[in-house]
Design a protein around this motif. Structure first.
Motif, PDB file in Angstrom:
ATOM      1  N   VAL A 239       0.833  -1.202   0.000  1.00 40.15           N
ATOM      2  CA  VAL A 239       0.000   0.000   0.000  1.00 40.15           C
ATOM      3  C   VAL A 239       0.867   1.252   0.000  1.00 40.15           C
ATOM      4  N   LYS A 240       1.944   1.219   0.770  1.00 42.81           N
ATOM      5  CA  LYS A 240       2.852   2.365   0.805  1.00 42.81           C
ATOM      6  C   LYS A 240       3.408   2.666  -0.580  1.00 42.81           C
ATOM      7  N   ALA A 241       3.755   1.622  -1.331  1.00 42.36           N
ATOM      8  CA  ALA A 241       4.279   1.799  -2.686  1.00 42.36           C
ATOM      9  C   ALA A 241       3.230   2.429  -3.595  1.00 42.36           C
ATOM     10  N   ILE A 242       1.991   1.927  -3.514  1.00 43.24           N
ATOM     11  CA  ILE A 242       0.917   2.467  -4.342  1.00 43.24           C
ATOM     12  C   ILE A 242       0.660   3.928  -3.993  1.00 43.24           C
ATOM     13  N   GLU A 243       0.611   4.229  -2.719  1.00 43.60           N
ATOM     14  CA  GLU A 243       0.279   5.588  -2.298  1.00 43.60           C
ATOM     15  C   GLU A 243       1.386   6.577  -2.623  1.00 43.60           C
ATOM     16  N   SER A 244       2.634   6.127  -2.628  1.00 48.61           N
ATOM     17  CA  SER A 244       3.736   6.996  -3.020  1.00 48.61           C
ATOM     18  C   SER A 244       3.585   7.444  -4.468  1.00 48.61           C
ATOM     19  N   ILE A 245       3.232   6.500  -5.329  1.00 50.04           N
ATOM     20  CA  ILE A 245       2.997   6.828  -6.742  1.00 50.04           C
ATOM     21  C   ILE A 245       1.791   7.750  -6.873  1.00 50.04           C
ATOM     22  N   ALA A 246       0.719   7.422  -6.169  1.00 47.15           N
ATOM     23  CA  ALA A 246      -0.513   8.207  -6.279  1.00 47.15           C
ATOM     24  C   ALA A 246      -0.292   9.653  -5.865  1.00 47.15           C
ATOM     25  N   ARG A 247       0.407   9.869  -4.779  1.00 44.66           N
ATOM     26  CA  ARG A 247       0.624  11.237  -4.312  1.00 44.66           C
ATOM     27  C   ARG A 247       1.374  12.070  -5.338  1.00 44.66           C
ATOM     28  N   LYS A 248       2.379  11.471  -5.958  1.00 43.57           N
ATOM     29  CA  LYS A 248       3.138  12.196  -6.976  1.00 43.57           C
ATOM     30  C   LYS A 248       2.267  12.517  -8.181  1.00 43.57           C
ATOM     31  N   VAL A 249       1.447  11.572  -8.599  1.00 39.22           N
ATOM     32  CA  VAL A 249       0.565  11.791  -9.744  1.00 39.22           C
ATOM     33  C   VAL A 249      -0.441  12.901  -9.443  1.00 39.22           C
ATOM     34  N   HIS A 250      -1.105  12.817  -8.294  1.00 36.52           N
ATOM     35  CA  HIS A 250      -2.086  13.844  -7.940  1.00 36.52           C
ATOM     36  C   HIS A 250      -1.439  15.220  -7.837  1.00 36.52           C
TER      37      HIS A 250
END
Length: 283
Positions: A239-250
């Motif tokens: 989940v941490k990996a997914i959220e790291s990507i998501a935050r950068k994209v947003h």
């Protein structure tokens, strides 16, 4: 990390500088996920004419993200029969999406049948999504490209799902219970409506399959993001990996500002599998 082929991050955009920024940030986030894990990313943003992919054609066990496919098939069936969902179907679909209920999913999968589900996949253009022939719906093979195709169908005019069907799908995905609202929702704009579905499946070999797929609409937002992962050591790490990507994209899509959805969920996620490895007999 040389064998990770980060050059496979491909972004294009009609907005000056955005593609380069997204490429750099997605590469950095993926590079942090660990050499033995797998991560795939697919993104569209209609507002800026942006698309990004990273290893988006890699196949994964679906876990519970397959439930959006079941929902799409169910809605298309109702369209074909020129009717509303029955009260039972509506109740099962609500449990399936908002609570990721497996019994509801199995009931709908059996009711629809494998033939109808495959027909929906063909109609939707999800060419590389393949249900498990032995009846384990959580082992449907999916990739980020096809998952994003479905998000596009849920959020735009198309010949597959009409306006009423799309509204039902988006409404259900916006009402996912709080304990399951981690993943690509992290860092989403406070004014956007988040439509989300996650899946998390632990296999006896090769670790976890943890996925998060979402669409973001309202107040000028119109984009979708799919992040699929495998072989991380734990659920929180995935989940941490997914959220790291998501935050950068947003952040890149929304001017780099901090948003109310950016609080980390990775410490509050389930630590046990979602139970999607359920066989359906007589499909």
């Amino acid at each position: 990390m040389a064998d990770r082929s980060l050059s496979r991050v491909v972004c294009t955009s009609a907005k000056a500088g955005l593609a380069d920024r997204l490429t750099k940030d997605i590469r950095a986030a993926v590079a942090d996920t660990g050499a033995k894990s797998h991560t795939s990313v697919a993104l569209y943003d209609r507002t800026t004419g942006t698309q990004c992919t990273y290893d988006a054609d890699r196949q994964y066990d679906s876990a519970s993200v397959v439930k959006t496919i079941v929902l799409g098939t169910l809605l298309r069936q109702a369209q074909d029969e020129n009717r509303e969902l029955t009260s039972t179907q509506r109740a099962l679909a609500t449990k399936m999406i908002t609570k990721s209920d497996n019994d509801a999913t199995t009931a709908l999968w059996k009711q629809l049948g494998l033939g109808r589900i495959k027909a929906f996949l063909r109609l939707a253009g999800m060419k590389h999504t393949a249900p498990d022939e032995k009846g384990y719906w959580g082992l449907t093979q999916v990739n980020a490209t096809d998952q994003l195709t479905l998000m596009k169908l849920f959020t735009s005019n198309n010949a597959v799902l009409n306006k009423h069907s799309r509204a039902i799908a988006l409404d259900l995905m916006s009402r996912v219970i709080s304990s399951q609202r981690w993943g690509v929702s992290a860092g989403a704009p406070s004014g956007a409506t988040v439509h989300l579905k996650n899946g998390w499946l632990q296999r006896t070999s090769s670790g976890w399959r943890v996925h998060s797929v979402g669409a973001f609409t309202g107040e000028g937002h119109d984009y979708g993001l799919a992040v699929l992962t495998a072989d991380h050591g734990s659920m929180p790490t995935s989940v941490k990996a997914i959220e790291s990507i998501a935050r950068k994209v947003h952040a890149d899509l929304n001017g780099g500002s901090t948003h109310s959805h950016s609080v980390a969920r990775s410490q509050n996620v389930p630590t046990t599998s979602d139970g999607s490895l359920v066989p359906v007999h007589g499909q």
